[in-house]
Design a protein around this motif. Structure first.
Motif, short mmCIF file in Angstrom:
data_model
loop_
_atom_site.label_atom_id
_atom_site.label_comp_id
_atom_site.label_asym_id
_atom_site.label_seq_id
_atom_site.Cartn_x
_atom_site.Cartn_y
_atom_site.Cartn_z
N VAL A 135 0.73 13.03 -18.06
CA VAL A 135 2.09 13.49 -18.29
C VAL A 135 3.00 12.89 -17.22
O VAL A 135 2.60 12.73 -16.06
CB VAL A 135 2.18 15.03 -18.26
CG1 VAL A 135 1.78 15.60 -16.92
CG2 VAL A 135 3.58 15.51 -18.65
N VAL A 136 4.20 12.52 -17.62
CA VAL A 136 5.21 12.01 -16.70
C VAL A 136 6.15 13.16 -16.35
O VAL A 136 6.68 13.81 -17.24
CB VAL A 136 5.99 10.84 -17.33
CG1 VAL A 136 7.13 10.40 -16.41
CG2 VAL A 136 5.05 9.67 -17.61
N ASP A 158 -5.77 4.75 -6.12
CA ASP A 158 -5.25 6.01 -6.70
C ASP A 158 -6.21 6.53 -7.76
O ASP A 158 -5.81 6.86 -8.88
CB ASP A 158 -3.85 5.80 -7.29
CG ASP A 158 -2.81 5.44 -6.26
OD1 ASP A 158 -2.64 6.23 -5.31
OD2 ASP A 158 -2.18 4.38 -6.40
N LEU A 159 -7.49 6.64 -7.40
CA LEU A 159 -8.53 6.92 -8.39
C LEU A 159 -8.41 8.31 -9.01
O LEU A 159 -9.03 8.57 -10.05
CB LEU A 159 -9.91 6.74 -7.74
CG LEU A 159 -10.22 5.34 -7.22
CD1 LEU A 159 -11.64 5.29 -6.66
CD2 LEU A 159 -10.04 4.28 -8.29
N GLN A 160 -7.62 9.19 -8.40
CA GLN A 160 -7.43 10.51 -9.00
C GLN A 160 -6.75 10.43 -10.36
O GLN A 160 -6.82 11.37 -11.15
CB GLN A 160 -6.60 11.40 -8.07
CG GLN A 160 -5.18 10.90 -7.82
CD GLN A 160 -4.40 11.80 -6.89
OE1 GLN A 160 -4.44 13.02 -7.01
NE2 GLN A 160 -3.69 11.20 -5.94
N GLY A 194 2.26 12.00 -11.50
CA GLY A 194 1.86 12.76 -10.32
C GLY A 194 2.88 12.53 -9.22
O GLY A 194 4.06 12.82 -9.38
N SER A 195 2.45 11.96 -8.10
CA SER A 195 3.36 11.67 -6.99
C SER A 195 3.82 10.22 -6.99
O SER A 195 4.61 9.82 -6.13
CB SER A 195 2.66 11.96 -5.66
OG SER A 195 1.52 11.14 -5.50
N LEU A 196 3.37 9.42 -7.95
CA LEU A 196 3.62 7.98 -7.95
C LEU A 196 4.84 7.61 -8.78
O LEU A 196 5.02 8.12 -9.89
CB LEU A 196 2.41 7.22 -8.49
CG LEU A 196 1.09 7.39 -7.75
CD1 LEU A 196 -0.01 6.60 -8.45
CD2 LEU A 196 1.22 6.94 -6.30
N GLY A 253 0.80 -1.21 0.00
CA GLY A 253 0.00 0.00 0.00
C GLY A 253 0.83 1.26 0.00
O GLY A 253 1.98 1.28 0.44
N HIS A 254 0.25 2.34 -0.51
CA HIS A 254 0.87 3.66 -0.44
C HIS A 254 -0.24 4.70 -0.28
O HIS A 254 -1.36 4.49 -0.70
CB HIS A 254 1.72 3.96 -1.69
CG HIS A 254 1.01 3.71 -2.97
ND1 HIS A 254 1.12 2.52 -3.68
CD2 HIS A 254 0.16 4.49 -3.70
CE1 HIS A 254 0.39 2.58 -4.78
NE2 HIS A 254 -0.21 3.77 -4.81
N GLY A 255 0.09 5.81 0.36
CA GLY A 255 -0.91 6.82 0.68
C GLY A 255 -1.60 6.51 1.99
O GLY A 255 -1.79 7.37 2.84
N SER A 256 -1.97 5.26 2.17
CA SER A 256 -2.51 4.70 3.41
C SER A 256 -2.63 3.20 3.20
O SER A 256 -2.31 2.69 2.12
CB SER A 256 -3.88 5.32 3.75
OG SER A 256 -4.90 4.76 2.94
#
Length: 326
Positions: free
Chosen positions: A191-192, A212-214, A202-204, A68-71
């Motif tokens: 975009v990367v 990561d639905l955003q 993004g942040s990933l 997991g990441h973010g939570s």
């Protein structure tokens, strides 16, 4: 049996040979360590023969790691539910396991979307890698799928010495820096970026994951293109965006030979980023030849990885597989 991150130290399984199966799961176990992270967001699922929730007659073992990441929200959900979703898929009953896995992963994201729409925004900013092994012991067939950077390694064990050989990584890393992944992201309207020195979506630092639905439809289409979004192209129209982050897994199927013995490892990147595959497999087999059980080995691997400076959550599954004629 589903194994939580709270029970890793005590989980193990051992069985003698059954003449009815092409392959026997001789010994298996899992281990975890939190490392230098504030929270343990890895989850692990180990399901032994005769416990997989399916109506098929063949014996099935299931191993999975969700980083997991973010939570821990997404990894926790998937840890509890993916094997159930998979077992219920009609494609699974029809022996089309690759299609069943892909559909089950998409179903997980649909459940997360429902949570996003009715409970909280957390599924938009929380995600998880996936590395799963679904093993048909009766037929001797191994299906492996992954999203992100958790991995599966398969090695053969010499029948006389137990020394490992033919060491293979069965999974593929999904990173925004890979040309094919970068092209897919850009074609979807994303975009990367390279602002941190590492190419990211993004942040990933991965290009495929659950949650990561955003970065996925329909959530990313709701974003106003006039608002700065680090994962979106400034020129893309929101209604034309695809999934920047994919839940389409890499999948491979292998037939295991009845006259051979195997070592199967499932690992989070908290382990694989610390040691190369060959050295890791050799160390695992050295511990095995000293008489350590699979659960003890898995815990030692996870602990050693997590004890290093700037360590990540570390999770390891170890399984020893013996062919019927080996």
């Amino acid at each position: 049996m589903v194994v939580s991150h709270r029970a890793m130290r005590n989980q193990m399984f051992r069985k003698t040979m059954s003449t009815s199966d092409a392959i026997t799961l001789f010994d298996a176990g899992a281990g975890q360590s939190q490392g230098g992270r504030k929270h343990q967001e890895d989850r692990c699922t180990v399901i032994f023969p005769n416990q997989f929730p399916s109506n098929i007659e063949d014996k099935v073992a299931f191993f999975a790691i969700y980083d997991g990441h973010g939570s821990g929200l997404v990894s926790d959900q998937v840890h509890k539910s993916l094997h159930h979703l998979l077992a219920r898929r009609p494609e699974f009953q029809q022996d089309d396991w690759a299609t069943a896995i892909k559909a089950a992963l998409a179903e997980e994201d649909s459940i997360l979307l429902d949570r996003f729409e009715h409970e909280s925004a957390e599924p938009a900013v929380s995600g998880s890698t996936v590395a799963i092994c679904c093993l048909n012991l009766t037929k001797g067939e191994l299906m492996v799928s992954n999203l992100g950077d958790s991995h599966v390694i398969l090695a053969e064990r010499d029948l006389k010495t137990e020394h490992p050989y033919h060491i293979r990584r069965l999974t593929q890393a999904h990173k925004p820096s890979i040309p094919s992944e970068k092209t897919r992201i850009e074609q979807a309207g994303g975009v990367v970026n390279n602002r941190s020195g590492t190419e990211r979506l993004g942040s990933l630092n991965m290009s495929r994951a659950l949650g990561d639905l955003q970065y996925k439809n329909p959530v990313n289409t709701l974003m106003d293109s006039s608002v700065s979004d680090p994962a979106s192209s400034a020129t893309s129209r929101s209604e034309s965006r695809g999934n920047f982050l994919s839940n389409d897994p890499y999948t491979t199927r292998r037939t295991l030979h009845t006259d051979r013995r195997y070592l199967l490892l499932v690992l989070s990147d908290g382990v694989t980023d610390r040691v190369d595959d060959t050295n890791l497999v050799q160390h695992v087999m050295k511990l095995s030849m000293r008489g350590k059980r699979a659960n003890e080995i898995a815990q030692e691997i996870a602990t050693n990885s997590a004890n290093r400076p700037h360590s990540d959550n570390a999770t390891c599954i170890v399984a020893m597989l013996d062919g019927q004629e080996s």
